[in-house]
Design an enzyme around this catalytic site. Structure first.
Site, PDB file in Angstrom:
ATOM      1  N   THR A 119       9.776  -0.424  -9.273  1.00 22.03           N
ATOM      2  CA  THR A 119       8.801  -1.109  -8.429  1.00 22.03           C
ATOM      3  C   THR A 119       7.925  -2.071  -9.225  1.00 22.03           C
ATOM      4  O   THR A 119       7.665  -1.843 -10.420  1.00 22.03           O
ATOM      5  CB  THR A 119       7.876  -0.069  -7.748  1.00 22.03           C
ATOM      6  OG1 THR A 119       6.781  -0.743  -7.127  1.00 22.03           O
ATOM      7  CG2 THR A 119       7.304   0.919  -8.755  1.00 22.03           C
ATOM      8  N   TYR A 143       1.863   6.169  -8.033  1.00 24.17           N
ATOM      9  CA  TYR A 143       3.208   5.716  -7.645  1.00 24.17           C
ATOM     10  C   TYR A 143       3.833   4.892  -8.780  1.00 24.17           C
ATOM     11  O   TYR A 143       4.930   5.187  -9.269  1.00 24.17           O
ATOM     12  CB  TYR A 143       3.134   4.902  -6.354  1.00 24.17           C
ATOM     13  CG  TYR A 143       4.413   4.199  -6.002  1.00 24.17           C
ATOM     14  CD1 TYR A 143       5.582   4.924  -5.760  1.00 24.17           C
ATOM     15  CD2 TYR A 143       4.478   2.803  -5.926  1.00 24.17           C
ATOM     16  CE1 TYR A 143       6.775   4.272  -5.457  1.00 24.17           C
ATOM     17  CE2 TYR A 143       5.650   2.158  -5.614  1.00 24.17           C
ATOM     18  CZ  TYR A 143       6.797   2.893  -5.381  1.00 24.17           C
ATOM     19  OH  TYR A 143       7.967   2.251  -5.078  1.00 24.17           O
TER      20      TYR A 143
END
Ligand code: UDP
Length: 338
Positions: A119, A143
């Protein structure tokens, strides 16, 4: 000749199901391994489906051996930045520890090719926009950190086990839906901007929140690089081809290099849907960086990736068709919480 089997963890989810579709269209046989915690069985358009958790190492090992798997595409993960801030343990467990266990099983079973969903959140607050893969990883939320840890594990493991190579694809903001409106995002509690904007247009919510209007950007709202799901999916197929041909580990950004602000997304959503809805400025959302835009030079050069849908209107149009279909079919409740 038998079709090549490719193990796809999380293949019933939003991104996974599009890649499964494309693997099938390319003549490969996806072996979808998913616990259906956030995915939907009916999103798996082809291949074999196995109800399994990546924590279930014996089943994973059995599946890899039974289908003579050499390549794994790993999606199964938790993906909501804001949620990760409140549930760090869940994110480290699912995205780092469970993935670590999967990688270990891959090494033990002789897997050669591993495509990993990473990501843009690994970059934290980038010092430049667009940002290149060479930028240092300084994630600002659990995250991004949980994905960074896995990238580090993959890098070390690939050096120690020369038969094992990986490509980490750093996704920017994935959006849109299948061109034939068969699959798309279907979370019970959506958190992503486009889904919420479209559902506000459909009358599901009284208004859309605009999280932060005091960023140092042209209109004060946060900027993201929205990439259409079909272009992202294609990057996975090219990554697999590269691994098979070059046998080299790489990291690539997946984005267009075009930034759009929250207000721009709202404006275009109103244009596409023809519906005016209320968008109310409110506080910044915890964990959100101001601007994330990809430098995608490398993936274009090395994988020959050619973006076909760098057009916010098109992205929102396909997502709109999908949202209308979901609402019409009353199928939303089936989507598990994201
Ligand atoms: N956003 C917003 N309102 C919403 C949802 C998101 O203003 O209801 C903003 C969010 O703060 C971020 C951008 O839209 O700046 C994209 O958020 P999203 O959750 O879609 O993706 P993320 O970048 O967090 O992965």
């Amino acid at each position: 000749m038998n079709k090549e089997n490719v193990l796809v963890t999380g293949g019933a989810g939003y991104i996974g199901s599009h890649v499964v579709r494309d693997l099938g269209e390319k003549g490969l046989n996806p072996i979808v391994y998913d616990n259906l915690s956030t995915g939907n069985r009916e999103s798996v358009l082809c291949g074999q489906f196995i109800l399994g958790d990546i924590q279930d190492t014996p089943l994973l090992r059995e599946t890899i051996q039974k289908y003579n798997i050499k390549s794994v595409i790993h999606f199964a993960a938790s993906i909501v930045v804001s949620e990760s801030v409140g549930k760090p343990l869940e994110y480290y467990e699912n995205n780092s520890i469970n993935t670590f266990q999967l990688i270990k099983t891959c090494i033990e079973t002789g897997i050669e090719n591993f495509v990993f969903s990473s990501t843009a959140a690994v970059y934290g607050i980038p010092k430049t926009a667009p940002i290149a893969e060479t930028a240092i990883m300084t994630p600002i939320n659990p995250y991004g950190k949980s994905k960074m840890v896995t990238e580090m594990v993959l890098s070390d493991v690939s050096k120690a086990y020369p038969y094992f190579n990986y490509i980490a694809l750093r996704y920017f903001n994935v959006a849109g839906a299948d061109r034939e409106v068969r699959i798309g995002q279907n979370y019970k509690k959506p958190t992503h901007l486009m889904t919420l904007a479209l559902r506000t247009a459909l009358g599901d919510y009284p208004h859309l929140n605009i999280f932060g209007t005091d960023y140092h950007t042209a209109d004060g709202t946060a900027i993201r690089d929205y990439i259409h799901i079909d272009d992202l999916s294609n990057a996975h197929l090219l990554a697999l081809e590269y691994l098979e041909a070059e046998k080299k580990s790489r990291v690539f950004n997946c984005g267009y290099g075009t930034g759009h602000s929250v207000l721009e997304v709202v404006k275009i959503t109103k244009e596409v849907t023809g519906i005016d809805f209320l968008a109310i400025p409110t506080n910044r959302r915890p964990g959100d960086p101001p601007e994330l835009v990809a430098d995608s030079t490398l993936i274009q050069k090395e994988l020959g990736w050619k973006p076909l849908h760098n057009d916010l209107h098109y992205i929102i149009q396909t997502a709109w068709e999908w949202e209308k279909k979901l609402k019409g079919a009353g199928r939303r409740e089936q989507g598990a919480e994201s």
